[in-house]
Motif scaffolding. Structure first.
Motif, PDB file in Angstrom:
ATOM      1  N   PRO A  51     115.187  14.109  60.306  1.00  0.00           N
ATOM      2  CA  PRO A  51     115.875  14.699  59.515  1.00  0.00           C
ATOM      3  C   PRO A  51     115.760  13.835  58.209  1.00  0.00           C
ATOM      4  O   PRO A  51     116.048  14.758  57.164  1.00  0.00           O
ATOM      5  N   HIS A  52     115.299  12.701  58.097  1.00  0.00           N
ATOM      6  CA  HIS A  52     114.992  11.882  56.877  1.00  0.00           C
ATOM      7  C   HIS A  52     113.859  12.758  56.057  1.00  0.00           C
ATOM      8  O   HIS A  52     114.224  12.895  54.888  1.00  0.00           O
ATOM      9  N   VAL A  53     112.972  12.998  56.684  1.00  0.00           N
ATOM     10  CA  VAL A  53     111.686  13.599  55.910  1.00  0.00           C
ATOM     11  C   VAL A  53     111.317  14.875  56.765  1.00  0.00           C
ATOM     12  O   VAL A  53     110.864  14.603  58.028  1.00  0.00           O
ATOM     13  N   ASP A  54     111.690  16.135  56.312  1.00  0.00           N
ATOM     14  CA  ASP A  54     111.536  17.248  57.235  1.00  0.00           C
ATOM     15  C   ASP A  54     110.205  17.301  57.963  1.00  0.00           C
ATOM     16  O   ASP A  54     109.209  17.297  57.297  1.00  0.00           O
ATOM     17  N   GLY A  55     110.516  17.339  59.469  1.00  0.00           N
ATOM     18  CA  GLY A  55     109.232  17.416  60.083  1.00  0.00           C
ATOM     19  C   GLY A  55     108.641  16.550  60.395  1.00  0.00           C
ATOM     20  O   GLY A  55     107.510  16.304  61.169  1.00  0.00           O
ATOM     21  N   ALA A  56     108.957  15.155  60.047  1.00  0.00           N
ATOM     22  CA  ALA A  56     108.174  13.891  60.348  1.00  0.00           C
ATOM     23  C   ALA A  56     108.210  13.688  61.592  1.00  0.00           C
ATOM     24  O   ALA A  56     109.372  13.515  62.065  1.00  0.00           O
ATOM     25  N   PRO A  57     107.220  13.369  62.382  1.00  0.00           N
ATOM     26  CA  PRO A  57     107.178  13.020  63.669  1.00  0.00           C
ATOM     27  C   PRO A  57     107.670  11.490  63.777  1.00  0.00           C
ATOM     28  O   PRO A  57     107.686  10.542  62.939  1.00  0.00           O
ATOM     29  N   MET A  58     108.176  11.143  65.013  1.00  0.00           N
ATOM     30  CA  MET A  58     109.294   9.947  64.904  1.00  0.00           C
ATOM     31  C   MET A  58     108.415   8.770  65.843  1.00  0.00           C
ATOM     32  O   MET A  58     108.989   7.653  65.475  1.00  0.00           O
ATOM     33  N   ALA A  59     107.625   8.943  66.630  1.00  0.00           N
ATOM     34  CA  ALA A  59     107.192   7.976  67.517  1.00  0.00           C
ATOM     35  C   ALA A  59     105.797   7.348  67.164  1.00  0.00           C
ATOM     36  O   ALA A  59     104.950   8.055  66.347  1.00  0.00           O
ATOM     37  N   TRP A  60     105.567   6.091  66.992  1.00  0.00           N
ATOM     38  CA  TRP A  60     104.413   5.381  66.459  1.00  0.00           C
ATOM     39  C   TRP A  60     103.383   5.502  67.594  1.00  0.00           C
ATOM     40  O   TRP A  60     102.330   5.318  67.191  1.00  0.00           O
ATOM     41  N   ARG A  61     103.621   5.481  68.730  1.00  0.00           N
ATOM     42  CA  ARG A  61     102.677   5.869  70.105  1.00  0.00           C
ATOM     43  C   ARG A  61     103.227   6.565  70.964  1.00  0.00           C
ATOM     44  O   ARG A  61     104.567   6.735  70.940  1.00  0.00           O
ATOM     45  N   ARG A  62     102.313   6.947  71.857  1.00  0.00           N
ATOM     46  CA  ARG A  62     102.945   7.794  72.941  1.00  0.00           C
ATOM     47  C   ARG A  62     104.431   7.519  73.594  1.00  0.00           C
ATOM     48  O   ARG A  62     104.553   6.297  74.075  1.00  0.00           O
ATOM     49  N   ASP A  63     105.337   8.381  73.539  1.00  0.00           N
ATOM     50  CA  ASP A  63     106.698   8.251  74.246  1.00  0.00           C
ATOM     51  C   ASP A  63     107.540   7.013  73.587  1.00  0.00           C
ATOM     52  O   ASP A  63     108.397   6.606  74.347  1.00  0.00           O
ATOM     53  N   ALA A  64     107.024   6.609  72.442  1.00  0.00           N
ATOM     54  CA  ALA A  64     107.852   5.383  71.809  1.00  0.00           C
ATOM     55  C   ALA A  64     108.888   5.944  70.971  1.00  0.00           C
ATOM     56  O   ALA A  64     108.923   5.922  69.819  1.00  0.00           O
TER      57      ALA A  64
END
Ligand code: FES
Length: 120
Positions: A51-64
């Motif tokens: 919710p901070h930046v609309d639509g920004a993905p959250m994980a830096w690697r798979r499942d993180a």
């Protein structure tokens, strides 16, 4: 007009243990559309969109999607932390905002499903 939600099979319920998270890409877009977190014996589903930046993905690697102790969901872009059971941000730049929940369902054989649209 928004698309109707579809029930999509994710995995077996037992694969999501407490303190773990797993991302899913049900539309084969190359990026997880949602993730599921195990917490307090329950699975919780959320969109992979901070919710901070609309639509920004959250994980830096798979499942993180979690902190090192598995107690909070973390967005690695700017460090926001969210409660697994509610998706509420309790630390970071979007304090008080919520992750978008994804309704989940477990059938009689233990298969975990998500109700999701591909255009939310
Ligand atoms: S985009 Fe998630 S904390 Fe900034």
């Amino acid at each position: 007009m928004p698309d109707a939600a579809r029930r999509i099979g994710l995995c077996h319920r037992d694969e999501i243990v407490d303190g773990s998270a797993r991302g899913f890409d049900p539309f084969d877009s190359g990026q997880d559309a949602l993730f599921v977190v195990g917490h307090g014996g329950q699975p919780y589903g959320y969109r992979n969109a901070c919710p901070h930046v609309d639509g920004a993905p959250m994980a830096w690697r798979r499942d993180a999607y979690l902190n090192s102790t598995g107690t909070r969901i973390v967005c690695y872009a700017h460090g926001a932390q969210f409660l697994p059971e509610s998706g509420r941000c309790v630390q970071g730049p979007c304090l008080g905002q919520y992750l978008q929940p994804v309704p989940l369902e477990v059938d009689g054989s233990g298969v975990l499903y998500a109700w999701i649209t591909n255009r939310e």
